[in-house]
Design an enzyme around this catalytic site. Structure first.
Site, short mmCIF file in Angstrom:
data_model
loop_
_atom_site.label_atom_id
_atom_site.label_comp_id
_atom_site.label_asym_id
_atom_site.label_seq_id
_atom_site.Cartn_x
_atom_site.Cartn_y
_atom_site.Cartn_z
N ARG A 39 74.66 -5.37 64.89
CA ARG A 39 75.00 -3.94 64.09
C ARG A 39 74.46 -2.82 66.04
O ARG A 39 73.15 -2.59 65.58
CB ARG A 39 74.58 -3.74 62.67
CG ARG A 39 74.29 -2.04 62.39
CD ARG A 39 73.96 -1.68 61.13
NE ARG A 39 74.30 -0.83 60.90
CZ ARG A 39 73.19 0.50 60.57
NH1 ARG A 39 71.93 -0.39 59.98
NH2 ARG A 39 73.20 1.42 60.08
N ASN B 191 69.92 0.47 53.76
CA ASN B 191 69.00 -0.22 54.48
C ASN B 191 67.64 -0.19 52.84
O ASN B 191 67.14 0.38 52.62
CB ASN B 191 69.17 1.14 55.75
CG ASN B 191 70.20 0.91 56.41
OD1 ASN B 191 70.80 0.24 56.24
ND2 ASN B 191 69.57 2.41 57.27
N TYR C 190 63.25 -0.57 52.73
CA TYR C 190 62.54 -0.63 53.57
C TYR C 190 61.33 -0.70 52.06
O TYR C 190 60.54 -1.80 51.88
CB TYR C 190 61.58 0.97 54.43
CG TYR C 190 62.84 0.33 56.36
CD1 TYR C 190 62.38 -0.14 57.20
CD2 TYR C 190 64.07 1.11 56.02
CE1 TYR C 190 63.11 -0.44 58.41
CE2 TYR C 190 64.77 1.19 57.31
CZ TYR C 190 63.73 0.24 58.32
OH TYR C 190 64.84 0.32 59.39
C1 PNW Z 1 65.54 3.99 59.70
N1 PNW Z 1 61.01 7.71 56.11
O1 PNW Z 1 64.84 5.58 59.77
C2 PNW Z 1 66.80 4.29 60.62
O2 PNW Z 1 68.19 3.91 60.17
C3 PNW Z 1 66.55 3.73 61.99
O3 PNW Z 1 67.41 4.56 63.11
C4 PNW Z 1 65.25 3.67 61.87
O4 PNW Z 1 64.59 3.85 63.42
C5 PNW Z 1 64.32 2.48 61.10
O5 PNW Z 1 64.58 3.22 59.76
C6 PNW Z 1 63.05 2.79 61.28
O6 PNW Z 1 62.41 3.94 60.70
C7 PNW Z 1 63.89 5.26 58.27
O7 PNW Z 1 60.28 8.52 56.72
C8 PNW Z 1 63.23 6.66 58.75
O8 PNW Z 1 61.30 6.71 54.90
C9 PNW Z 1 62.24 7.18 57.95
C10 PNW Z 1 62.17 7.03 56.80
C11 PNW Z 1 63.18 6.43 56.55
C12 PNW Z 1 63.93 5.68 57.37
#
Ligand code: PNW
Length: 489
Positions: free
Chosen positions: A117, A335, A337
């Site tokens: 991707r 996405n 996390y």
């Molecule tokens: C995503 N937060 O970003 C993005 O899609 C990517 O470009 C990035 O590199 C990756 O996750 C890792 O951070 C985020 O602050 C940026 O919660 C910040 C946050 C979450 C996702």
């Protein structure tokens, strides 16, 4: 002292032995008995056609910021503004993937990845945001896609991963204007006409909340604004409208078999205890906490509770807008996390958010709380609430200090721990039948982590930014093993 401890241990093991013999006797009578330690053939095994890959984004990896006619984006401007990024670092060179894409495709191939991707830089294609397309821009993505296909890797392209053409920010105020939504539709249609012969999966947008909320409300991301609520909600509306216009333009211009979705970091609600009524509460929370983006896209309607909560600051829109925004999609990318813990509550919304205690563990990025089960709940919620027929995990991964040893190795056991636990929970989702088709690990290689710039590494490959040399980390060897066995290892 030592004596005491060992005596206590001795007593414990006696108890355990007694239990073991009891259960062995019972087990011997049962047909289901099996020897302790017998490997289970299906343990964490994924379905045969499950797709494994990696993700990146244009501004984070490409570099070549002023080459072949590329126009500036808001991230060029932002990163070149003193004080906005870690040590004022920029994406001018990043991983230089623009010149090194052939080498990077080989890195993917070595892992055994079947999907990649990447995102397309809008201002490479339309340096002014609209108007005359720059052919050298689209040619790069044609070369990249061809190289991937020649190596047995299916390209998945994201149209917008936050690098808005600066010209649109200057001329119309970026996402504050419907003109940007219209321009995005035109750009999407053009890309589809030039690329859908070799790219069969497109994502319109990546993470609405990141580029709108962090860029236009908190100001931590480009363009660095802090808008009042009414203007902010209108920017949110223009962004989902842009997504819908892009879906329509792509349907009109792409080859028939093209599949279209988006990549959203929905707020992923996790029931604090896996039991009713917390499960019900986390369902409600998923709809409400994503009301301004994913919920309106999936349901074609802003929730009454959302409009009511916003009052006079609610976005202005027409019924026609809602139809466009909810244009049918072929799949959904999520996405995933960190988790958002939810518990049932006797309140109008029926849930409350449980804030993490200060002792809650996180990875190197301090927002990245560790909750592997979020990969399960994210998949289950979107499948159950919106009947999504096909799901991709479009990002999952973590940062680590990634210390390079003198002999060029990185023993990132923290990343392996993170991934192993998260992917085990993804396995649960897949084995319960939720339609997750593939997983993109963020990220293939260390890259420009936005405001954190090069101070946070997310890659499977370590990048030495002085030499541009790539080193496989221990996690790269681990992911390679996982892919070849198609099972969590
Ligand atoms: C995503 N937060 O970003 C993005 O899609 C990517 O470009 C990035 O590199 C990756 O996750 C890792 O951070 C985020 O602050 C940026 O919660 C910040 C946050 C979450 C996702």
């Amino acid at each position: 002292m030592q004596n005491k401890v060992s005596r206590r241990g001795f007593g414990k093991s006696l108890g355990a032995a007694a239990m073991l013999s009891a259960s062995t006797t019972a087990g011997a009578a049962s047909k289901r008995a099996r020897a302790v330690g017998t490997p289970q053939p299906n343990y964490y095994q994924f379905p045969k056609n499950f797709l494994w890959g990696c993700a990146t984004a244009a501004y984070q990896v490409e570099g070549a910021a002023r080459e072949d006619g590329r126009g500036p984006s808001i991230w060029d401007t932002f990163s070149h503004t003193p004080g906005k990024t870690f040590e004022n670092q920029t994406g001018d060179i990043a991983d230089d993937q623009y010149h090194r894409y052939k080498q990077d495709v080989q890195l993917l191939k070595w892992l055994g990845a079947k999907i990649y991707r990447f995102s397309i830089s809008w201002s490479r294609i339309f340096p002014e945001g609209t108007g005359k397309p720059n052919e050298r821009g689209i040619e790069y993505y044609q070369r990249l896609s061809d190289e991937l296909r020649a190596n047995g890797i299916e390209p998945f392209a994201t149209l917008f991963h936050w690098d808005l053409p600066q010209a649109l920010q200057d001329r119309v105020g970026g996402w504050e204007s419907r003109d940007t939504a219209k321009a995005f539709g035109e750009y999407a249609g053009y890309v589809a006409s030039k690329l859908s012969d070799r790219v069969h999966h497109f994502f319109t947008m990546n993470e609405f909340s990141s580029f709108i909320d962090l860029g236009y409300a908190e100001g931590r991301f480009a363009p660095g604004l802090q808008l009042p609520p009414a203007r902010l909600n209108q920017a949110r509306h223009n962004a989902v409208l842009a997504h819908g216009l892009a879906v329509q333009a792509m349907r009109a211009n792409a080859k028939a078999a093209t599949k279209i979705g988006l990549a959203e970091n929905l707020t992923s609600a996790v029931p604090v205890i896996e039991a009713e009524p917390h499960i019900q509460a986390s369902n409600k929370a998923t709809r409400f906490l994503n009301a301004q983006y994913l919920t309106v896209i999936m349901e074609g309607k802003y929730m009454d509770e959302y409009l009511h909560a916003q009052g006079a600051n609610a976005p202005k829109f027409t019924p026609e807008d809602l139809k466009i925004i909810s244009s049918p999609l072929d799949f959904l990318g999520i996405n995933i996390y960190q988790p958002t813990y939810i518990r049932a509550a006797d309140s109008p919304l029926g849930f409350v958010r449980v804030k993490e205690p200060s002792s809650f563990p996180h990875m190197l990025s301090n927002w990245l709380f560790i909750g592997p089960e979020v990969l399960y709940w994210g998949s289950r919620h979107v499948a159950e609430i919106w009947n999504v027929p096909e799901i991709y995990i479009t990002e999952n991964g973590c940062s680590s200090t990634d210390d390079l040893t003198p002999d060029g190795h990185v023993y990132d056991t923290d990343r392996i721990m993170f991934l192993r636990n998260y992917i085990s929970k993804l396995h649960r989702a897949v084995s319960e039948g939720y339609p997750v088709r593939g997983y993109f690990l963020w990220s293939l290689l260390d890259n420009f982590e936005w405001a954190d710039a090069y101070s946070r590494r997310f890659g499977l490959y370590y990048v030495d930014y002085e030499t541009q040399k790539r080193y496989p980390k221990e996690s790269a060897y681990w992911y390679r093993e996982l892919i070849s066995r198609n099972a969590v290892v």
